[in-house]
Scaffold this active site. Sequence first.
Site, PDB file in Angstrom:
ATOM      1  N   THR A 150       0.827  -1.215   0.000  1.00  0.00           N
ATOM      2  CA  THR A 150       0.000   0.000   0.000  1.00  0.00           C
ATOM      3  C   THR A 150       0.846   1.243   0.000  1.00  0.00           C
ATOM      4  O   THR A 150       0.491   2.261  -0.587  1.00  0.00           O
ATOM      5  CB  THR A 150      -0.912  -0.022   1.244  1.00  0.00           C
ATOM      6  OG1 THR A 150      -1.843  -1.070   1.098  1.00  0.00           O
ATOM      7  CG2 THR A 150      -1.653   1.284   1.418  1.00  0.00           C
ATOM      8  N   GLU A 206      -2.282 -27.710  28.435  1.00  0.00           N
ATOM      9  CA  GLU A 206      -3.597 -28.344  28.310  1.00  0.00           C
ATOM     10  C   GLU A 206      -3.514 -29.635  27.488  1.00  0.00           C
ATOM     11  O   GLU A 206      -4.371 -30.493  27.555  1.00  0.00           O
ATOM     12  CB  GLU A 206      -4.565 -27.354  27.637  1.00  0.00           C
ATOM     13  CG  GLU A 206      -6.024 -27.575  27.999  1.00  0.00           C
ATOM     14  CD  GLU A 206      -6.922 -26.477  27.413  1.00  0.00           C
ATOM     15  OE1 GLU A 206      -6.410 -25.429  26.982  1.00  0.00           O
ATOM     16  OE2 GLU A 206      -8.140 -26.721  27.380  1.00  0.00           O
ATOM     17  N   TYR A 247      -8.294   1.322  -3.758  1.00  0.00           N
ATOM     18  CA  TYR A 247      -6.948   1.648  -4.268  1.00  0.00           C
ATOM     19  C   TYR A 247      -6.318   0.372  -4.791  1.00  0.00           C
ATOM     20  O   TYR A 247      -6.836  -0.735  -4.601  1.00  0.00           O
ATOM     21  CB  TYR A 247      -6.082   2.242  -3.154  1.00  0.00           C
ATOM     22  CG  TYR A 247      -5.627   1.232  -2.116  1.00  0.00           C
ATOM     23  CD1 TYR A 247      -6.462   0.871  -1.060  1.00  0.00           C
ATOM     24  CD2 TYR A 247      -4.380   0.613  -2.203  1.00  0.00           C
ATOM     25  CE1 TYR A 247      -6.066  -0.075  -0.129  1.00  0.00           C
ATOM     26  CE2 TYR A 247      -3.969  -0.322  -1.261  1.00  0.00           C
ATOM     27  CZ  TYR A 247      -4.814  -0.657  -0.232  1.00  0.00           C
ATOM     28  OH  TYR A 247      -4.411  -1.590   0.690  1.00  0.00           O
ATOM     29  N   LYS A 304      -0.052  -7.376  13.211  1.00  0.00           N
ATOM     30  CA  LYS A 304      -1.006  -6.448  12.608  1.00  0.00           C
ATOM     31  C   LYS A 304      -2.338  -6.629  13.316  1.00  0.00           C
ATOM     32  O   LYS A 304      -2.914  -7.709  13.324  1.00  0.00           O
ATOM     33  CB  LYS A 304      -1.143  -6.689  11.106  1.00  0.00           C
ATOM     34  CG  LYS A 304      -2.048  -5.656  10.410  1.00  0.00           C
ATOM     35  CD  LYS A 304      -2.042  -5.812   8.900  1.00  0.00           C
ATOM     36  CE  LYS A 304      -2.937  -4.755   8.230  1.00  0.00           C
ATOM     37  NZ  LYS A 304      -2.897  -4.847   6.729  1.00  0.00           N
ATOM     38  N   THR A 339       1.666  -4.300   4.352  1.00  0.00           N
ATOM     39  CA  THR A 339       1.507  -4.593   5.788  1.00  0.00           C
ATOM     40  C   THR A 339       0.845  -5.945   6.035  1.00  0.00           C
ATOM     41  O   THR A 339       0.920  -6.461   7.144  1.00  0.00           O
ATOM     42  CB  THR A 339       0.661  -3.504   6.479  1.00  0.00           C
ATOM     43  OG1 THR A 339      -0.640  -3.476   5.879  1.00  0.00           O
ATOM     44  CG2 THR A 339       1.323  -2.141   6.367  1.00  0.00           C
ATOM     45  N   ASP A 340       0.185  -6.538   5.005  1.00  0.00           N
ATOM     46  CA  ASP A 340      -0.537  -7.787   5.258  1.00  0.00           C
ATOM     47  C   ASP A 340       0.382  -8.905   5.747  1.00  0.00           C
ATOM     48  O   ASP A 340      -0.010  -9.698   6.594  1.00  0.00           O
ATOM     49  CB  ASP A 340      -1.271  -8.255   3.993  1.00  0.00           C
ATOM     50  CG  ASP A 340      -2.525  -7.421   3.729  1.00  0.00           C
ATOM     51  OD1 ASP A 340      -3.158  -7.629   2.677  1.00  0.00           O
ATOM     52  OD2 ASP A 340      -2.845  -6.558   4.578  1.00  0.00           O
TER      53      ASP A 340
END
Length: 329
Positions: free
Chosen positions: A13, A286, A26, A165, A92-93
Amino acid sequence: MKRRVHVLGTGGTIAGAQPDPGHYGYTAAQFGIDWLLNAVPGLDRLATLSGEQVVNIGSQDMDDGIWLQLARRVNEVLASPATDAALITHGTDTLEETGYFLSLVTASDKPVVMVGSMRPATAISADGPANIYNGVAVAADPRACRRGTLIVLNDEIHHARNAVKTGTSNPSAFSSMSRGLAGITSAGRVEWFEREPHPIGGPPRFDVGGLESLPRVDILHAHANMSIDLIDAAIAGGARGIVVAGVGAGNMSARAIERLARAAQHGTVVVRSSRVVSAMVLRNAELDDDGLGFVAAGDLNAAKSRALLALALTRTSDPQHVQSMFDQN
Ligand code: DGL
């Protein structure tokens, strides 16, 4: 003499174009690194810059081949006496997982800093230029050495190992959860906090110089009514490792546990991570990891666990040995 920072562009981006500032639509990866750097005034005061475009993609399209290509270029650049630091622009993903992968394979103490943005380059109040400016300031700071790969966004400095993120539009979209920030930066000023306890920076944990691919590792997201079909599909597809983004502290249905235990007995390395954003998956808490042959991921999320497990599998398929790698990274 000003520090010399080499910038490697990959898209995202931060390089995206929004045709109409009045509309949120975009396209990522529309501008090259030269355009990005020219759009940020005053960078020449911070450092002497050089740049290259490694790829120009949305980071959802990052793959192991591009990771290995980027790792090779970062290591080549940092091995040069003409370069003091590397700055990578990235979507950023998958920023957190590329950043963690690079922190495991970078063969230098020199700074490796990654920046992205939540708004496209042509948006109103685009955040990319400020992130690039601060990213260059951090990369040019000698105190950034031996901190592993760093992520700089929204005036915050994160260790890539800890960054997650947590948002999809707000510029404050990353958090270091329970580990805390590495430091803060604003308008090029840099303030560092105490160094991380776990070993980061220094010699690479894994040497990927001769690798053209990584072992396949799939991530399965646990949920109520979880079936075993996707476990079967991952194994049939050639996955040598499976990471479970488990419910709670790395849990899953009894059917999934049983099927994965069988897979572990036949050589697939199974890592229990969590779908919970701030989690700590402890061994034998667990679930009986010793008896099941599983690995507990600690506070590494599923995406980062995939990166570490893929690298671990270049060395071993022994779950105990893999567990020791998770405990150290
Ligand atoms: N396509 C996404 C990416 O490149 C956009 C997200 C972003 O870069 O902020 O990661």
